[in-house]
Design a protein around this motif. Structure first.
Motif, PDB file in Angstrom:
ATOM      1  N   ALA A 230      26.224  58.054  26.567  1.00  0.00           N
ATOM      2  CA  ALA A 230      25.224  58.058  25.895  1.00  0.00           C
ATOM      3  C   ALA A 230      24.387  56.886  25.103  1.00  0.00           C
ATOM      4  O   ALA A 230      23.275  57.049  25.167  1.00  0.00           O
ATOM      5  CB  ALA A 230      25.600  59.217  24.792  1.00  0.00           C
ATOM      6  N   LYS A 231      25.323  56.119  24.660  1.00  0.00           N
ATOM      7  CA  LYS A 231      24.621  54.743  24.041  1.00  0.00           C
ATOM      8  C   LYS A 231      23.613  54.000  25.175  1.00  0.00           C
ATOM      9  O   LYS A 231      22.751  53.740  24.820  1.00  0.00           O
ATOM     10  CB  LYS A 231      25.754  53.946  23.429  1.00  0.00           C
ATOM     11  CG  LYS A 231      25.087  52.731  22.710  1.00  0.00           C
ATOM     12  CD  LYS A 231      26.117  52.163  21.665  1.00  0.00           C
ATOM     13  CE  LYS A 231      25.750  51.168  20.618  1.00  0.00           C
ATOM     14  NZ  LYS A 231      26.600  50.558  20.059  1.00  0.00           N
ATOM     15  N   MET A 232      23.807  54.281  26.339  1.00  0.00           N
ATOM     16  CA  MET A 232      23.080  53.645  27.494  1.00  0.00           C
ATOM     17  C   MET A 232      21.858  54.185  27.465  1.00  0.00           C
ATOM     18  O   MET A 232      20.969  53.573  27.951  1.00  0.00           O
ATOM     19  CB  MET A 232      23.703  53.756  29.056  1.00  0.00           C
ATOM     20  CG  MET A 232      25.073  52.917  29.213  1.00  0.00           C
ATOM     21  SD  MET A 232      25.482  53.228  30.849  1.00  0.00           S
ATOM     22  CE  MET A 232      27.386  52.936  30.652  1.00  0.00           C
ATOM     23  N   ALA A 233      21.796  55.607  26.945  1.00  0.00           N
ATOM     24  CA  ALA A 233      20.433  56.282  26.913  1.00  0.00           C
ATOM     25  C   ALA A 233      19.840  55.992  25.584  1.00  0.00           C
ATOM     26  O   ALA A 233      18.824  56.840  25.229  1.00  0.00           O
ATOM     27  CB  ALA A 233      20.607  57.581  27.475  1.00  0.00           C
ATOM     28  N   GLY A 234      20.273  55.287  24.620  1.00  0.00           N
ATOM     29  CA  GLY A 234      19.944  55.367  23.248  1.00  0.00           C
ATOM     30  C   GLY A 234      20.440  56.481  22.386  1.00  0.00           C
ATOM     31  O   GLY A 234      19.695  56.701  21.224  1.00  0.00           O
ATOM     32  N   ILE A 235      21.535  57.182  22.800  1.00  0.00           N
ATOM     33  CA  ILE A 235      22.028  58.295  22.115  1.00  0.00           C
ATOM     34  C   ILE A 235      23.243  57.973  21.069  1.00  0.00           C
ATOM     35  O   ILE A 235      24.167  57.312  22.068  1.00  0.00           O
ATOM     36  CB  ILE A 235      22.038  59.459  23.215  1.00  0.00           C
ATOM     37  CG1 ILE A 235      20.755  59.776  23.629  1.00  0.00           C
ATOM     38  CG2 ILE A 235      22.466  60.806  22.238  1.00  0.00           C
ATOM     39  CD1 ILE A 235      20.893  60.845  24.821  1.00  0.00           C
TER      40      ILE A 235
END
Length: 405
Positions: A230-235
């Motif tokens: 998710a962090k790769m998508a800024g989440i």
């Protein structure tokens, strides 16, 4: 999986699923089983041996004893799916006929507060059609004389569609049949998730091998690694890996009847494994998040904590021999211990399938079906999984589940 493939066959897909373990495999299969879906599906799995995934370390049991009605319904579908696996898979005669070894889950309460929780949970379970029974200490002793129930006030058990099932067979056939129907599995890793210029949609993913692959929709089914995906998508999302330890032991004096999956008030649990062997699970008193690759065993935990509890609850287990032991990871949702499903509210083609906190295997049929419905129709057509949407986290609206092991 025979013939590992690093490079995708195409440069774009209708659906990319990040993670090919039980949730990713279920979603892929249900997409192929939906007559209204005709898109291309790519499953990206970082390790197609699946040796370290949560699916490989599961106890492979299911239960209907939950405190949230939706969780009860989800497991009821799992029971129906498992018992009718060949029918669900189109009558394919290669598919095995499966059953559920329904020895039940036995929750034991040693205080009034937890006894009242069991009573309230039973009302929800009975209303949903489960067969949960409450038992006094005397009734437990009569039915299962091997227990020490001196400190027990109440027990709760369900002997219908609650116990062991062959999760590995279902997992294998989901992957096998979905590949035969055109789903592409590759051993690779998503290292970046790329948004469009407006930042409103996932446009593509970058693979570890360097390819940039376009997609219409992306499913995060990466288990304990969900937050990193998710962090790769800024989440930001509240899912982290937590260690769970398992032991298989042989008893010098096996019990004379099936042992329900017994949840001691301490949290230690033990169940029938067959052939005079039993499976036990626990976690350390301090239960921190761990590194994604940390599967080190706590060898002191058994002697200092787990075995004394097991032998006190079942005195016949004072003489036993551990045959094997391992460490697995829960994909632990620190917000409310329940699943996170469906689309992100702003990045709408980023679909969550995460945070199952230990009950993912039994929820995989309903969750894969629901996710496939969302990907195809933009809505759920069977069970409404919207209570588990990501929106509840930002809103501070937990879906409480009291029956977490």
């Amino acid at each position: 999986m025979a013939g590992k493939t690093e490079t995708p066959k195409h440069t774009s897909y209708d659906v990319i699923i990040v993670g090919g373990a039980i949730m990713g495999a279920s979603t892929a299969w249900f997409l192929t089983d939906n007559k209204d879906f005709d898109g291309k599906v790519l499953v990206v799995e970082r390790d197609t041996s699946y040796q370290s995934c949560s699916t490989a370390h599961t106890n492979s049991c299911m239960r209907q004893q939950f405190s949230a009605e939706l969780n009860v319904r989800i497991s009821q579908f799992a029971a129906d799916f498992v018992k009718n696996l060949r029918g669900y898979m189109g009558g394919d005669e290669r598919v095995p006929e499966l059953s559920i070894h329904s020895f039940g889950y036995m929750y034991l309460a040693d205080n009034d507060a937890f006894a009242n929780v069991l009573r309230e949970n039973q009302k929800i379970q009975l209303a949903a059609g489960a067969a949960t029974q409450l038992m006094t200490a005397e009734q437990i002793a009569a039915a299962y004389p091997f227990y020490n129930v001196e400190d027990i006030i109440l027990g709760s058990i369900n002997l219908v569609d609650e116990g062991y099932w062959d999760g590995s067979a279902v997992f294998d056939w989901w992957r096998r049949q979905s590949r035969e129907r055109g789903v592409e599995y590759i051993e690779n890793e998503v290292v970046a998730i790329n948004r469009n210029a407006a930042g409103t949609r996932v446009e593509s993913v970058t693979l570890k091998s360097g390819e940039v692959i376009a997609c219409e929709q992306l499913v995060n089914a990466s288990g304990p690694r969900a937050a990193r995906t998710a962090k790769m998508a800024g989440i930001e999302m509240p899912v982290e890996p937590r260690k769970r330890y398992t032991w298989i032991f042989k008893a010098d004096k096996p019990l004379d009847r099936d042992l329900p999956l017994t949840i001691d008030p301490s949290g230690v649990h033990v169940r029938e494994n067959g052939g005079g062997t039993y499976q036990c699970g626990a976690h350390s008193e301090i239960d921190p998040a761990v590194d994604y690759d940390d599967f080190a065993m706590d060898f002191d935990l058994w002697e200092s904590h787990v075995w004394p509890i097991v032998a006190t609850r079942i005195p016949q287990f004072e003489a036993i021999k551990v045959q094997s032991e391992w460490t697995g990871h829960y994909a632990y949702n620190t917000f409310d211990h329940n699943a996170i499903t469906g689309p992100h509210p702003e990045l709408q083609n980023f679909i969550f399938l995460n945070g199952f906190s230990g009950h993912g295997l039994q929820q995989s049929p309903a969750m894969g079906r629901g996710t496939a419905e969302w990907l195809t129709y933009g809505e759920y057509r069977t069970l409404d999984l919207t209570p588990f949407s990501f929106d509840r986290i930002a809103a501070g609206r937990p879906v409480e589940e009291k029956a977490i092991i």
